[in-house]
Design a protein around this motif. Structure first.
Motif, short mmCIF file in Angstrom:
data_model
loop_
_atom_site.label_atom_id
_atom_site.label_comp_id
_atom_site.label_asym_id
_atom_site.label_seq_id
_atom_site.Cartn_x
_atom_site.Cartn_y
_atom_site.Cartn_z
N LYS A 40 0.81 -1.22 0.00
CA LYS A 40 0.00 0.00 0.00
C LYS A 40 0.85 1.27 0.00
O LYS A 40 0.34 2.36 0.17
CB LYS A 40 -0.93 0.01 1.22
N ARG A 41 2.13 1.13 -0.19
CA ARG A 41 3.00 2.30 -0.17
C ARG A 41 2.72 3.19 -1.38
O ARG A 41 2.32 2.71 -2.44
CB ARG A 41 4.46 1.86 -0.18
N ASN A 42 2.93 4.47 -1.21
CA ASN A 42 2.80 5.42 -2.31
C ASN A 42 3.96 6.42 -2.23
O ASN A 42 3.75 7.62 -1.98
CB ASN A 42 1.45 6.17 -2.24
N PRO A 43 5.18 5.95 -2.42
CA PRO A 43 6.34 6.84 -2.22
C PRO A 43 6.35 8.04 -3.16
O PRO A 43 6.74 9.14 -2.76
CB PRO A 43 7.54 5.93 -2.44
N LEU A 46 3.84 10.54 -1.91
CA LEU A 46 4.37 11.19 -0.72
C LEU A 46 5.41 12.24 -1.09
O LEU A 46 5.39 13.37 -0.59
CB LEU A 46 4.99 10.15 0.22
N ALA A 47 6.30 11.88 -1.98
CA ALA A 47 7.32 12.83 -2.43
C ALA A 47 6.69 14.05 -3.09
O ALA A 47 7.11 15.19 -2.88
CB ALA A 47 8.29 12.15 -3.39
N SER A 48 5.63 13.81 -3.89
CA SER A 48 4.95 14.91 -4.56
C SER A 48 4.27 15.83 -3.55
O SER A 48 4.30 17.06 -3.69
CB SER A 48 3.91 14.36 -5.55
N ALA A 49 3.64 15.23 -2.51
CA ALA A 49 2.96 16.04 -1.49
C ALA A 49 3.97 16.87 -0.71
O ALA A 49 3.72 18.05 -0.40
CB ALA A 49 2.19 15.13 -0.54
N LEU A 50 5.13 16.29 -0.40
CA LEU A 50 6.18 17.04 0.30
C LEU A 50 6.69 18.19 -0.56
O LEU A 50 6.91 19.30 -0.06
CB LEU A 50 7.33 16.10 0.67
N GLU A 51 6.84 17.93 -1.84
CA GLU A 51 7.34 18.97 -2.73
C GLU A 51 6.33 20.11 -2.86
O GLU A 51 6.70 21.29 -2.85
CB GLU A 51 7.64 18.37 -4.10
#
Length: 206
Positions: A40-43, A46-51
């Motif tokens: 269920k990971r969405n790395p 997650l990276a896009s949301a942090l950016e």
């Protein structure tokens, strides 16, 4: 034999996670491994949301709450009471008060509290900005309406010292200075208080 360890990219991820508050080495390792191999990971998401958060979110230059370049949801809300200010330590202290539904004015985030041991003095906080906002509200309010500044700081030693300093600083201005009523745990901050406690504290201010 050489000791086997995670590949360098995973070690780098663990090191970054360890920098987060309340995340120790073991927790960082578990999170990193979960992000790498769980179904269920969405790395990438997650990276896009942090950016996006890094690129788009700023601190409002007026009140200090989280905002975007287009404006601040709180400062842009003209239905709020313009003569009422609530002073908090950090931007994260705003939402617990908002969720209580007991406050309808504007906020001012200091960016911390006075702490001589940490070399944090009045010049390191947004105290001058608070003075200017209060003076502006006093100049534009109706004669029969009183400008009120509510001090909603933590009840530890630094929070008490900051509240006393602000009360003294605002004494010469034509405004009412109050503090939220007791009810918060001694030594605790707003982020640990439930909504009912905050509502009673605001309603019982003196």
């Amino acid at each position: 034999m050489a000791q086997i360890d995670y590949p360098e990219p995973i070690r780098a991820l663990i090191d970054e996670l360890k920098r987060m508050p309340s995340v120790g080495p073991r927790s960082a390792e578990r999170i990193a491994v979960w992000m790498i191999q769980h179904k269920k990971r969405n790395p990438l998401e997650l990276a896009s949301a942090l950016e996006r958060a890094e690129d788009e979110v700023i601190l409002c230059p007026t009140c200090g709450f989280f905002a975007r370049d287009g404006g601040c949801d709180i400062c842009d809300d003209h239905h709020r009471v313009p003569q009422l200010f609530c002073v908090v330590e950090q931007a994260t202290d705003v939402l617990p008060i908002e969720r209580s539904g007991a406050f309808q004015g504007y906020y001012h985030c200091l960016g911390g509290k006075l702490s001589p041991l940490d070399n944090i003095g009045p010049a390191d906080l947004k105290i001058g900005e608070l003075q200017r906002r209060v003076r502006g509200a006093i100049e534009h309010h109706d004669s029969d309406e009183t400008v009120e500044v509510i001090l909603a700081l933590s009840s530890d030693v630094e929070g008490e010292a900051t509240s006393n300093y602000l009360a003294e600083m605002l004494r010469d201005l034509d405004c009412r200075v109050t503090r939220i009523a007791q009810g918060l745990p001694a030594g605790g901050g707003l982020e640990h208080a439930d909504e009912l406690t905050l509502m009673r504290a605001l309603q019982g201010r003196r």
